[in-house]
Design a protein around this motif. Structure first.
Motif, mmCIF file in Angstrom:
data_model
loop_
_atom_site.group_PDB
_atom_site.id
_atom_site.type_symbol
_atom_site.label_atom_id
_atom_site.label_comp_id
_atom_site.label_asym_id
_atom_site.label_seq_id
_atom_site.Cartn_x
_atom_site.Cartn_y
_atom_site.Cartn_z
ATOM 1 N N SER A 83 -72.016 -44.371 -81.928
ATOM 2 C CA SER A 83 -71.668 -44.785 -80.566
ATOM 3 C C SER A 83 -70.740 -43.792 -79.874
ATOM 4 C CB SER A 83 -71.031 -46.180 -80.574
ATOM 5 O OG SER A 83 -71.885 -47.100 -81.162
ATOM 6 N N ARG A 84 -71.077 -42.517 -79.964
ATOM 7 C CA ARG A 84 -70.261 -41.486 -79.329
ATOM 8 C C ARG A 84 -71.140 -40.624 -78.437
ATOM 9 N NH1 ARG A 84 -65.224 -41.678 -80.844
ATOM 10 N NH2 ARG A 84 -64.656 -39.560 -80.366
ATOM 11 N N LEU A 85 -70.496 -40.047 -77.428
ATOM 12 C CA LEU A 85 -71.186 -39.238 -76.440
ATOM 13 C C LEU A 85 -70.377 -37.979 -76.188
ATOM 14 C CD1 LEU A 85 -73.527 -39.312 -74.297
ATOM 15 C CD2 LEU A 85 -71.860 -40.293 -72.743
ATOM 16 N N LYS A 86 -71.017 -36.824 -76.264
ATOM 17 C CA LYS A 86 -70.351 -35.573 -75.901
ATOM 18 C C LYS A 86 -70.683 -35.314 -74.444
ATOM 19 C CE LYS A 86 -70.071 -33.379 -80.357
ATOM 20 N NZ LYS A 86 -70.374 -32.218 -81.178
ATOM 21 N N VAL A 87 -69.641 -35.103 -73.644
ATOM 22 C CA VAL A 87 -69.822 -34.875 -72.212
ATOM 23 C C VAL A 87 -69.080 -33.613 -71.795
ATOM 24 C CG1 VAL A 87 -70.065 -37.338 -71.682
ATOM 25 C CG2 VAL A 87 -67.821 -36.289 -71.563
ATOM 26 N N ALA A 88 -69.449 -33.101 -70.630
ATOM 27 C CA ALA A 88 -68.750 -31.967 -70.041
ATOM 28 C C ALA A 88 -67.989 -32.495 -68.835
ATOM 29 C CB ALA A 88 -69.742 -30.888 -69.624
ATOM 30 N N VAL A 89 -66.656 -32.553 -68.948
ATOM 31 C CA VAL A 89 -65.793 -33.045 -67.878
ATOM 32 C C VAL A 89 -65.240 -31.833 -67.130
ATOM 33 C CG1 VAL A 89 -63.703 -34.364 -67.343
ATOM 34 C CG2 VAL A 89 -65.154 -35.079 -69.230
ATOM 35 N N SER A 90 -65.230 -31.904 -65.812
ATOM 36 C CA SER A 90 -64.697 -30.804 -65.017
ATOM 37 C C SER A 90 -63.180 -30.923 -64.965
ATOM 38 C CB SER A 90 -65.280 -30.852 -63.605
ATOM 39 O OG SER A 90 -64.734 -29.809 -62.839
ATOM 40 N N ILE A 91 -62.499 -29.965 -65.588
ATOM 41 C CA ILE A 91 -61.036 -29.921 -65.591
ATOM 42 C C ILE A 91 -60.630 -28.570 -65.016
ATOM 43 C CG2 ILE A 91 -58.954 -29.983 -67.012
ATOM 44 C CD1 ILE A 91 -60.512 -31.703 -69.021
ATOM 45 N N PHE A 92 -59.878 -28.586 -63.933
ATOM 46 C CA PHE A 92 -59.471 -27.375 -63.215
ATOM 47 C C PHE A 92 -60.682 -26.518 -62.848
ATOM 48 C CE2 PHE A 92 -55.704 -28.246 -65.987
ATOM 49 C CZ PHE A 92 -54.891 -28.737 -64.969
ATOM 50 N N GLY A 93 -61.774 -27.189 -62.469
ATOM 51 C CA GLY A 93 -62.966 -26.490 -62.017
ATOM 52 C C GLY A 93 -63.838 -25.911 -63.117
ATOM 53 N N ARG A 94 -63.492 -26.198 -64.379
ATOM 54 C CA ARG A 94 -64.286 -25.682 -65.495
ATOM 55 C C ARG A 94 -64.826 -26.844 -66.314
ATOM 56 N NH1 ARG A 94 -61.551 -21.034 -68.719
ATOM 57 N NH2 ARG A 94 -63.728 -20.496 -68.997
ATOM 58 N N ALA A 95 -66.057 -26.719 -66.779
ATOM 59 C CA ALA A 95 -66.659 -27.744 -67.634
ATOM 60 C C ALA A 95 -66.030 -27.676 -69.015
ATOM 61 C CB ALA A 95 -68.166 -27.537 -67.724
ATOM 62 N N THR A 96 -65.397 -28.778 -69.411
ATOM 63 C CA THR A 96 -64.723 -28.848 -70.700
ATOM 64 C C THR A 96 -65.406 -29.901 -71.565
ATOM 65 O OG1 THR A 96 -62.655 -28.290 -69.599
ATOM 66 C CG2 THR A 96 -62.488 -29.230 -71.813
ATOM 67 N N PRO A 97 -65.863 -29.537 -72.782
ATOM 68 C CA PRO A 97 -66.525 -30.529 -73.633
ATOM 69 C C PRO A 97 -65.527 -31.535 -74.189
ATOM 70 C CG PRO A 97 -66.392 -28.410 -74.752
ATOM 71 C CD PRO A 97 -65.833 -28.215 -73.375
ATOM 72 N N VAL A 98 -65.900 -32.812 -74.101
ATOM 73 C CA VAL A 98 -65.065 -33.909 -74.598
ATOM 74 C C VAL A 98 -65.982 -34.891 -75.310
ATOM 75 C CG1 VAL A 98 -63.501 -35.787 -73.931
ATOM 76 C CG2 VAL A 98 -63.484 -33.654 -72.647
ATOM 77 N N GLU A 99 -65.539 -35.430 -76.441
ATOM 78 C CA GLU A 99 -66.316 -36.446 -77.146
ATOM 79 C C GLU A 99 -65.670 -37.804 -76.901
ATOM 80 O OE1 GLU A 99 -67.648 -37.469 -81.661
ATOM 81 O OE2 GLU A 99 -67.701 -35.382 -81.044
ATOM 82 N N LEU A 100 -66.467 -38.754 -76.406
ATOM 83 C CA LEU A 100 -65.971 -40.086 -76.053
ATOM 84 C C LEU A 100 -66.827 -41.154 -76.714
ATOM 85 C CD1 LEU A 100 -65.594 -39.401 -72.240
ATOM 86 C CD2 LEU A 100 -63.730 -39.515 -73.891
#
Length: 108
Positions: A83-100
Protein backbone atom coordinates in the motif's frame (compact mmCIF):
# COMPACT_ATOMS: atom_id res chain seq x y z
CA UNK A 1 -8.53 -30.90 19.97
CA UNK A 2 -8.79 -34.64 20.17
CA UNK A 3 -9.13 -36.10 16.72
CA UNK A 4 -12.00 -38.50 17.08
CA UNK A 5 -13.75 -40.02 14.08
CA UNK A 6 -16.62 -37.58 14.63
CA UNK A 7 -14.28 -34.56 14.70
CA UNK A 8 -12.43 -35.81 11.61
CA UNK A 9 -15.64 -36.15 9.60
CA UNK A 10 -16.96 -32.80 10.86
CA UNK A 11 -13.83 -31.04 9.60
CA UNK A 12 -13.65 -32.96 6.31
CA UNK A 13 -17.30 -32.17 5.57
CA UNK A 14 -16.90 -28.43 6.21
CA UNK A 15 -17.34 -26.46 2.97
CA UNK A 16 -14.07 -25.23 1.41
CA UNK A 17 -11.91 -27.52 3.58
CA UNK A 18 -9.93 -29.71 1.22
CA UNK A 19 -7.77 -31.65 3.64
CA UNK A 20 -5.36 -31.56 6.54
CA UNK A 21 -1.77 -30.39 6.83
CA UNK A 22 0.58 -33.28 7.38
CA UNK A 23 1.93 -36.40 5.73
CA UNK A 24 -0.45 -38.70 3.86
CA UNK A 25 -3.37 -36.32 4.57
CA UNK A 26 -3.16 -37.24 8.27
CA UNK A 27 -3.47 -34.25 10.60
CA UNK A 28 -0.31 -33.04 12.28
CA UNK A 29 -0.30 -30.41 15.06
CA UNK A 30 1.45 -27.11 14.48
CA UNK A 31 3.70 -25.47 17.02
CA UNK A 32 2.48 -22.77 19.39
CA UNK A 33 4.75 -20.28 17.61
CA UNK A 34 3.24 -21.10 14.22
CA UNK A 35 -0.28 -20.74 15.61
CA UNK A 36 0.64 -17.36 17.11
CA UNK A 37 2.15 -16.18 13.80
CA UNK A 38 -1.07 -17.05 11.97
CA UNK A 39 -3.21 -15.30 14.58
CA UNK A 40 -0.98 -12.19 14.35
CA UNK A 41 -1.40 -12.11 10.55
CA UNK A 42 -5.17 -12.31 10.92
CA UNK A 43 -5.18 -9.53 13.53
CA UNK A 44 -2.96 -7.32 11.37
CA UNK A 45 -5.35 -7.78 8.45
CA UNK A 46 -8.25 -6.68 10.66
CA UNK A 47 -6.43 -3.65 12.05
CA UNK A 48 -4.96 -2.50 8.73
CA UNK A 49 -7.15 -3.68 5.87
CA UNK A 50 -5.81 -3.39 2.34
CA UNK A 51 -7.22 -0.38 0.49
CA UNK A 52 -9.37 -1.09 -2.53
CA UNK A 53 -8.08 1.99 -4.36
CA UNK A 54 -5.36 1.67 -6.98
CA UNK A 55 -3.12 4.22 -8.62
CA UNK A 56 -1.77 4.20 -12.17
CA UNK A 57 1.73 5.32 -13.13
CA UNK A 58 1.61 8.92 -14.37
CA UNK A 59 -1.66 9.71 -12.59
CA UNK A 60 -1.91 13.04 -10.74
CA UNK A 61 -2.65 12.86 -7.01
CA UNK A 62 -2.92 15.32 -4.13
CA UNK A 63 -0.80 14.84 -1.01
CA UNK A 64 -3.12 14.97 2.00
CA UNK A 65 -0.56 14.94 4.84
CA UNK A 66 2.08 17.43 6.02
CA UNK A 67 4.62 18.71 5.09
CA UNK A 68 3.51 18.67 1.44
CA UNK A 69 -0.18 18.98 2.28
CA UNK A 70 -2.34 20.00 -0.69
CA UNK A 71 0.59 19.65 -3.12
CA UNK A 72 -0.10 17.81 -6.33
CA UNK A 73 2.20 15.05 -7.46
CA UNK A 74 2.51 12.59 -10.31
CA UNK A 75 2.67 8.89 -9.44
CA UNK A 76 5.77 6.98 -10.53
CA UNK A 77 5.24 3.53 -9.04
CA UNK A 78 2.40 1.86 -7.14
CA UNK A 79 2.94 -1.13 -4.85
CA UNK A 80 -0.43 -2.54 -3.77
CA UNK A 81 1.07 -5.33 -1.70
CA UNK A 82 2.47 -2.82 0.81
CA UNK A 83 0.00 0.00 0.00
CA UNK A 84 2.71 2.48 -0.95
CA UNK A 85 3.05 4.91 -3.82
CA UNK A 86 6.18 6.59 -5.17
CA UNK A 87 5.36 10.09 -6.40
CA UNK A 88 7.23 13.08 -7.75
CA UNK A 89 6.39 16.15 -5.64
CA UNK A 90 7.41 19.58 -6.89
CA UNK A 91 9.62 21.16 -4.22
CA UNK A 92 11.27 24.50 -5.07
CA UNK A 93 10.33 23.92 -8.71
CA UNK A 94 12.06 20.53 -8.93
CA UNK A 95 10.45 17.09 -9.04
CA UNK A 96 11.48 15.27 -5.87
CA UNK A 97 10.72 11.55 -5.43
CA UNK A 98 8.78 10.74 -2.26
CA UNK A 99 7.33 7.42 -1.09
CA UNK A 100 3.92 7.69 0.60
CA UNK A 101 1.26 5.33 1.90
CA UNK A 102 -2.01 5.14 -0.04
CA UNK A 103 -3.76 6.89 2.87
CA UNK A 104 -1.50 9.94 2.50
CA UNK A 105 -2.66 10.74 -1.04
CA UNK A 106 -5.98 11.20 -2.76
CA UNK A 107 -6.95 10.96 -6.40
CA UNK A 108 -7.71 14.17 -8.27
Amino acid sequence: MSLTDEAYHLIKNTPKVTGFLGADNKPMPISEGEAQRILNQVQEGIERPKPSISFEVGEQVRVSTAPSRRSTARSRKSTRRVSRLKVAVSIFGRATPVELEFGQVEKL
